[in-house]
Write a protein that holds these residues in place. Structure first.
Motif, short mmCIF file in Angstrom:
data_model
loop_
_atom_site.label_atom_id
_atom_site.label_comp_id
_atom_site.label_asym_id
_atom_site.label_seq_id
_atom_site.Cartn_x
_atom_site.Cartn_y
_atom_site.Cartn_z
N LEU B 156 0.83 -1.21 0.00
CA LEU B 156 0.00 0.00 0.00
C LEU B 156 0.87 1.26 0.00
N TYR B 157 1.93 1.24 0.79
CA TYR B 157 2.84 2.39 0.86
C TYR B 157 3.45 2.67 -0.52
N ILE B 158 3.90 1.63 -1.20
CA ILE B 158 4.51 1.80 -2.52
C ILE B 158 3.48 2.34 -3.51
N ARG B 159 2.27 1.79 -3.44
CA ARG B 159 1.15 2.26 -4.29
C ARG B 159 0.99 3.78 -4.13
N GLN B 160 0.96 4.27 -2.86
CA GLN B 160 0.81 5.70 -2.57
C GLN B 160 1.97 6.52 -3.13
N GLU B 161 3.18 6.01 -2.93
CA GLU B 161 4.37 6.70 -3.41
C GLU B 161 4.33 6.85 -4.94
N LEU B 162 3.83 5.79 -5.60
CA LEU B 162 3.72 5.84 -7.06
C LEU B 162 2.71 6.88 -7.50
N ASP B 163 1.59 6.97 -6.76
CA ASP B 163 0.58 7.99 -7.07
C ASP B 163 1.19 9.38 -6.94
N GLU B 164 1.94 9.59 -5.86
CA GLU B 164 2.57 10.89 -5.63
C GLU B 164 3.57 11.23 -6.74
N LEU B 165 4.32 10.21 -7.15
CA LEU B 165 5.29 10.40 -8.23
C LEU B 165 4.58 10.87 -9.50
#
Lengths: 212, 212
Positions: B156-165
């Protein structure tokens, strides 16, 4: 295992040749090892080469010993020198020592007579055993060979050789040897269930029944 | 183990620290080892030190590799460069490679986020993953973290980071990244029996049911 580095494949191959370690266990072990502290793995590698180089057989009895010295049993002055337990391999003496109930010395034969496997009486340290007996200090010999046909045959062979030794000494007028020759009891293993015991074990348990 | 030579006791001690090898197994193993051909034992010791010295992590993806080179997967020109499977440890990629059904590349995180165990996002190679994605070549990321709370949280954390990117790139007018982010299917393990499955597994098998 093309997906693994070669050095790892080699380690897995070496580990899987160890007794009781299959290919799966070897792989799990190797992967765990390379994730470990390298100093710990070096210590294991050193312990391996060290043990193989230093551990040998006691010149007195053939048990495991270090740097060519007498084993801990032979070197122990409190052990009964007149009582010798004759075993097939050094591992048998390790098993007996664990019990802690035996206070004599050992004599390792180095196997059991098995003509089919090419092991003849002269391949075993039977002559050395007879020499120890001829010394006159021994008062009891426990023939603790395995409860297998080969172990039985070896015990019987030694029994005959001892009889011949006695006769030869009597014939040439030497002092008679008073020697008790015994073997380990046959019966039910401790903690076992009657209905799991095999017929031969049950028969010897019956034959050797004791007063309660 | 006063009945064993010291070098042997040391070897048993070292062996018993290996994963999955208890004190009894270590003793049996050590006794078997010293009865072996010394050259074979030396080869094992050499394989041990060699593997620890040479096996490391691939500079590209973090999988197991040898002598600091790229791993076999990264070095394989036939693998799909646009498909990256994100795993927690190099052993996870070994498990996936055994199946042989994955033809992309890997990215090893080096663990999962677990504040209780002191593992924070910055302890994992998430920044390097985002960099690989920002390169623009990646078209699908399979988040293959463990099916544990920590693994889930990490995905989930990686998913969020990708969205932010993605948002940051849009904000500064850079080209949009078209990226599929997936995770491994949840359901009944192959060959398993329904009545042995736990409630959470059964629920996800129901939720993710497919047309027959």
């Amino acid at each position: 295992m093309a997906y693994l580095p070669e050095a790892l494949t080699e380690l897995i191959h070496r580990l899987s040749r160890l007794p009781g370690i299959g290919p799966r266990a070897a792989e799990r072990l190797a992967l765990a090892l390379i994730e470990r502290d390298p100093t710990e793995v070096s210590a294991l590698a050193l312990a391996l080469t060290d043990a193989v180089a230093r551990v040998g057989h006691c010149p007195q009895c053939g048990c495991l010993s270090q740097d060519g010295a007498d084993c801990r049993v032979c070197a122990d002055a409190t052990r009964e020198r007149g009582l010798i337990c004759v075993v097939e391999s050094p591992l048998d003496s390790v098993a007996l020592e664990k019990g802690g109930g035996f206070h004599g010395l050992y004599h390792v034969l180095g196997g059991a007579i098995s003509p089919l496997a090419g092991v003849l009486p002269e391949d075993l340290s039977i002559a050395a055993l007879l020499e120890r007996v001829a010394g006159g200090e021994v008062r009891e010999l426990i023939l603790a060979t395995n409860a297998s046909p080969e172990g039985e045959a070896t015990a019987l062979y030694i029994r005959q050789e001892l009889d011949e030794l006695r006769e030869r000494r009597l014939a040439r007028g030497a002092e008679a040897i008073t020697l008790r020759v015994t073997r380990l009891a046959r019966g039910l293993p401790s903690g076992s269930q009657l209905d799991y015991a095999d017929a031969a074990t049950l028969q010897s348990a019956l034959d050797n029944r004791t007063e309660l």
